[in-house]
Design a protein around this motif. Sequence first.
Motif, PDB file in Angstrom:
ATOM      1  N   THR A 262       0.844  -1.193   0.000  1.00 45.51           N
ATOM      2  CA  THR A 262       0.000   0.000   0.000  1.00 45.51           C
ATOM      3  C   THR A 262       0.874   1.234   0.000  1.00 45.51           C
ATOM      4  OG1 THR A 262      -1.680  -1.209   1.232  1.00 45.51           O
ATOM      5  CG2 THR A 262      -1.842   1.194   1.233  1.00 45.51           C
ATOM      6  N   GLY A 263       1.829   1.251   0.915  1.00 54.61           N
ATOM      7  CA  GLY A 263       2.880   2.263   0.924  1.00 54.61           C
ATOM      8  C   GLY A 263       4.171   1.602   0.511  1.00 54.61           C
ATOM      9  N   SER A 264       5.277   2.208   0.900  1.00 54.94           N
ATOM     10  CA  SER A 264       6.562   1.597   0.584  1.00 54.94           C
ATOM     11  C   SER A 264       7.544   1.897   1.703  1.00 54.94           C
ATOM     12  CB  SER A 264       7.115   2.131  -0.740  1.00 54.94           C
ATOM     13  OG  SER A 264       8.290   1.439  -1.113  1.00 54.94           O
ATOM     14  N   SER A 265       8.296   0.875   2.078  1.00 57.75           N
ATOM     15  CA  SER A 265       9.350   1.014   3.071  1.00 57.75           C
ATOM     16  C   SER A 265      10.685   0.765   2.393  1.00 57.75           C
ATOM     17  CB  SER A 265       9.156   0.018   4.213  1.00 57.75           C
ATOM     18  OG  SER A 265      10.352  -0.140   4.952  1.00 57.75           O
ATOM     19  N   ILE A 266      11.563   1.755   2.482  1.00 60.29           N
ATOM     20  CA  ILE A 266      12.913   1.627   1.948  1.00 60.29           C
ATOM     21  C   ILE A 266      13.841   1.529   3.143  1.00 60.29           C
ATOM     22  CG2 ILE A 266      14.688   2.665   0.499  1.00 60.29           C
ATOM     23  CD1 ILE A 266      11.085   3.854   0.203  1.00 60.29           C
ATOM     24  N   MET A 267      14.615   0.472   3.226  1.00 61.03           N
ATOM     25  CA  MET A 267      15.403   0.196   4.429  1.00 61.03           C
ATOM     26  C   MET A 267      16.823  -0.206   4.062  1.00 61.03           C
ATOM     27  SD  MET A 267      14.385  -2.375   7.584  1.00 61.03           S
ATOM     28  CE  MET A 267      12.985  -1.409   8.119  1.00 61.03           C
ATOM     29  N   MET A 268      17.781   0.346   4.799  1.00 65.26           N
ATOM     30  CA  MET A 268      19.194   0.018   4.618  1.00 65.26           C
ATOM     31  C   MET A 268      19.747  -0.553   5.920  1.00 65.26           C
ATOM     32  SD  MET A 268      22.488   2.565   4.030  1.00 65.26           S
ATOM     33  CE  MET A 268      22.542   2.617   2.231  1.00 65.26           C
ATOM     34  N   ASN A 269      20.384  -1.703   5.852  1.00 66.96           N
ATOM     35  CA  ASN A 269      21.086  -2.269   6.990  1.00 66.96           C
ATOM     36  C   ASN A 269      22.338  -1.430   7.237  1.00 66.96           C
ATOM     37  OD1 ASN A 269      22.754  -3.845   8.714  1.00 66.96           O
ATOM     38  ND2 ASN A 269      21.846  -5.740   7.965  1.00 66.96           N
ATOM     39  N   LEU A 285      15.687  -0.255  14.597  1.00 67.71           N
ATOM     40  CA  LEU A 285      16.338  -1.546  14.620  1.00 67.71           C
ATOM     41  C   LEU A 285      15.960  -2.304  13.353  1.00 67.71           C
ATOM     42  CD1 LEU A 285      16.707  -0.857  17.666  1.00 67.71           C
ATOM     43  CD2 LEU A 285      16.227  -3.271  18.127  1.00 67.71           C
ATOM     44  N   ALA A 286      16.954  -2.949  12.750  1.00 68.39           N
ATOM     45  CA  ALA A 286      16.626  -3.905  11.701  1.00 68.39           C
ATOM     46  C   ALA A 286      15.974  -5.109  12.364  1.00 68.39           C
ATOM     47  CB  ALA A 286      17.871  -4.311  10.929  1.00 68.39           C
ATOM     48  N   TRP A 287      16.623  -5.599  13.433  1.00 66.35           N
ATOM     49  CA  TRP A 287      16.122  -6.718  14.234  1.00 66.35           C
ATOM     50  C   TRP A 287      17.051  -6.903  15.423  1.00 66.35           C
ATOM     51  CZ3 TRP A 287      16.948  -7.833   8.851  1.00 66.35           C
ATOM     52  CH2 TRP A 287      18.300  -8.093   8.529  1.00 66.35           C
ATOM     53  N   ARG A 288      16.581  -7.662  16.378  1.00 67.09           N
ATOM     54  CA  ARG A 288      17.433  -8.119  17.483  1.00 67.09           C
ATOM     55  C   ARG A 288      17.264  -9.626  17.564  1.00 67.09           C
ATOM     56  NH1 ARG A 288      16.300  -5.246  22.922  1.00 67.09           N
ATOM     57  NH2 ARG A 288      14.957  -7.014  23.425  1.00 67.09           N
ATOM     58  N   ILE A 289      18.321 -10.353  17.240  1.00 69.71           N
ATOM     59  CA  ILE A 289      18.281 -11.808  17.155  1.00 69.71           C
ATOM     60  C   ILE A 289      19.343 -12.393  18.078  1.00 69.71           C
ATOM     61  CG2 ILE A 289      18.601 -13.800  15.631  1.00 69.71           C
ATOM     62  CD1 ILE A 289      17.523 -12.063  13.335  1.00 69.71           C
ATOM     63  N   ASP A 290      18.916 -13.264  18.968  1.00 69.25           N
ATOM     64  CA  ASP A 290      19.818 -13.876  19.946  1.00 69.25           C
ATOM     65  C   ASP A 290      20.610 -12.813  20.713  1.00 69.25           C
ATOM     66  OD1 ASP A 290      18.993 -16.438  19.217  1.00 69.25           O
ATOM     67  OD2 ASP A 290      20.530 -16.599  17.661  1.00 69.25           O
ATOM     68  N   GLY A 291      19.938 -11.712  21.016  1.00 71.44           N
ATOM     69  CA  GLY A 291      20.555 -10.656  21.808  1.00 71.44           C
ATOM     70  C   GLY A 291      21.440  -9.705  21.027  1.00 71.44           C
ATOM     71  N   VAL A 292      21.629  -9.930  19.741  1.00 64.44           N
ATOM     72  CA  VAL A 292      22.491  -9.080  18.906  1.00 64.44           C
ATOM     73  C   VAL A 292      21.612  -8.124  18.095  1.00 64.44           C
ATOM     74  CG1 VAL A 292      24.214  -9.015  17.076  1.00 64.44           C
ATOM     75  CG2 VAL A 292      24.257 -10.869  18.771  1.00 64.44           C
ATOM     76  N   THR A 293      21.889  -6.824  18.230  1.00 63.49           N
ATOM     77  CA  THR A 293      21.087  -5.802  17.557  1.00 63.49           C
ATOM     78  C   THR A 293      21.778  -5.304  16.299  1.00 63.49           C
ATOM     79  OG1 THR A 293      20.089  -5.056  19.632  1.00 63.49           O
ATOM     80  CG2 THR A 293      20.090  -3.500  17.799  1.00 63.49           C
ATOM     81  N   GLU A 294      21.019  -5.206  15.218  1.00 64.12           N
ATOM     82  CA  GLU A 294      21.476  -4.515  14.014  1.00 64.12           C
ATOM     83  C   GLU A 294      20.490  -3.393  13.727  1.00 64.12           C
ATOM     84  OE1 GLU A 294      23.216  -6.695  10.720  1.00 64.12           O
ATOM     85  OE2 GLU A 294      22.881  -8.547  11.835  1.00 64.12           O
ATOM     86  N   TYR A 295      21.024  -2.279  13.209  1.00 65.52           N
ATOM     87  CA  TYR A 295      20.228  -1.080  13.006  1.00 65.52           C
ATOM     88  C   TYR A 295      19.959  -0.847  11.520  1.00 65.52           C
ATOM     89  CZ  TYR A 295      21.458  -0.177  17.864  1.00 65.52           C
ATOM     90  OH  TYR A 295      21.612  -0.282  19.222  1.00 65.52           O
ATOM     91  N   ALA A 296      19.050   0.081  11.267  1.00 65.10           N
ATOM     92  CA  ALA A 296      18.684   0.371   9.876  1.00 65.10           C
ATOM     93  C   ALA A 296      18.300   1.836   9.727  1.00 65.10           C
ATOM     94  CB  ALA A 296      17.514  -0.512   9.439  1.00 65.10           C
TER      95      ALA A 296
END
Length: 498
Positions: A262-269, A285-296
């Motif tokens: 419907t809209g659009s999300s443009i995301m960069m790791n 946050l891009a995600w937090r997996i097993d306690g490790v955070t990556e940003y976007a």
Amino acid sequence: MAGPYILGIDQSTQGTKAILFDEKGNLIARADRRHEQLINEKGYISHNPMDLYWNTLASSGDVIRKAGIDPSQIVGIGISNQRETTLMWDENGNPLDNAVVWQCSRASEVIEQFRQMEEEIRQISGLVLSPYYPAGKMRWLLDNSLPDLGTPPQIHLGTVDSWLVYKLTGGKEFKTDASNASRTQLFDLQTGNWSPRLCEIFGINPDWLPEIVDSNALFGYTDLDGLLPNPIPIHAVMGDSHAALYGQGCHEKGQVKTTMGTGSSIMMNIGDTCTMSKQGLSTSLAWRIDGVTEYAFEGNINYAGAVITWLQDDLGLVRDAKETEELARSANPLDETVFVPAFSGLSAPYWDEKARGMICNMSRTTGRREIVKAALESIAYQITDILNAMASDSALALREVKVDGGPTKNRYLMEFLSNIAHTNVLVSRQEELSAIGVAYLAGISCGLYRKEDLFAGRDYQVYAPVMDMTEWKKRMDRWYDAIERIQKEKKERQTLTC
């Protein structure tokens, strides 16, 4: 087919998809249920929360029957969701109002009272103060819904993911994942928790908010209201854009994806370092997996596929979205019409919710084909603005953009996006990347999949830029001129009302 299987649920703006994946991560069946878009005379956009829940159950039943599998062979569930859509419910799981959809700008006046703290809010949350985000929407619900309820109930405030987890677990679990939490404007990017200061600013009791957990946490168990013989784990939850970033395999710093719905999300790791944008983008946050955070870095536009829906449902210029490609190709190539779909304001990187849409540069020969072409091109122009901001903020040259979603089937749009963004556009041959992202993560968390196997040898259709720079500059100049006209018109309108 003996299984085991993973069920991916993608609860989006227009409807709910349930998708089954086999033991190798192959998509074997999909079922969809649409829900009503509730739009009142004020332009408020809402969803019935119970429709979202019921359709989740119904689509899950549909896909099991469609695939003809034994439900006992489903071993885990992943959920992706329309992110900033905001809900309020009581301890019994009863909605206290309709859900305020992410597109809805009803909180515009509410957030003005926080304007003096705008920079403080951005520094903590990474998000520009806007009615787009749940913090303002929550404040609106508290101000406008609770007064009608008499004695305040035990309040639960959350986004669609926490609503579905609550309902699917029978009210046992009130959780959200870190990616969804980072989009509320109540999340502290540095601590990874709800911000006491932001909750104080917006007047929201942190006890009303869900527990924040990892994106691959165990969110609880569900039997889908008796659809399954035994409860199974919900083992991954992400906002739809984050899930698509993961599903596209954008696991390295500098990789970019664009999800068109419907809209659009443009995301960069942007990796494991939290960096604030200087170009009007959000840091999440891009995600937090097993306690490790990556940003976007992220930029969002409100009207991508919704532009095509507008052409069809409101203007009657097309009977079907598939017509738009042929019409655009047959339009006069010399026509200079530019359309800016600022129906509910300009989003990233301009952040001007009071701006309104405009069609300009029409001539006497501008007709149906030319307007359709301009509408399609507006999607690419908006995305390009955000890609340019990302390149500036990250100091990284964009080598390619991975794209997914319904509008990517429009070859004219993909060619134009490649030309105007001046980069390779890679269209995934796999559809439903949001569902794939959470299903894969859930399958990894359940021990069914190995990450290395899932993301090896991805297949894309590649569009490469061919437009010469002189033509590119003319087109970009016309787009920026249209943006300036909108902003000038808004100022003149404000002056007349003073």
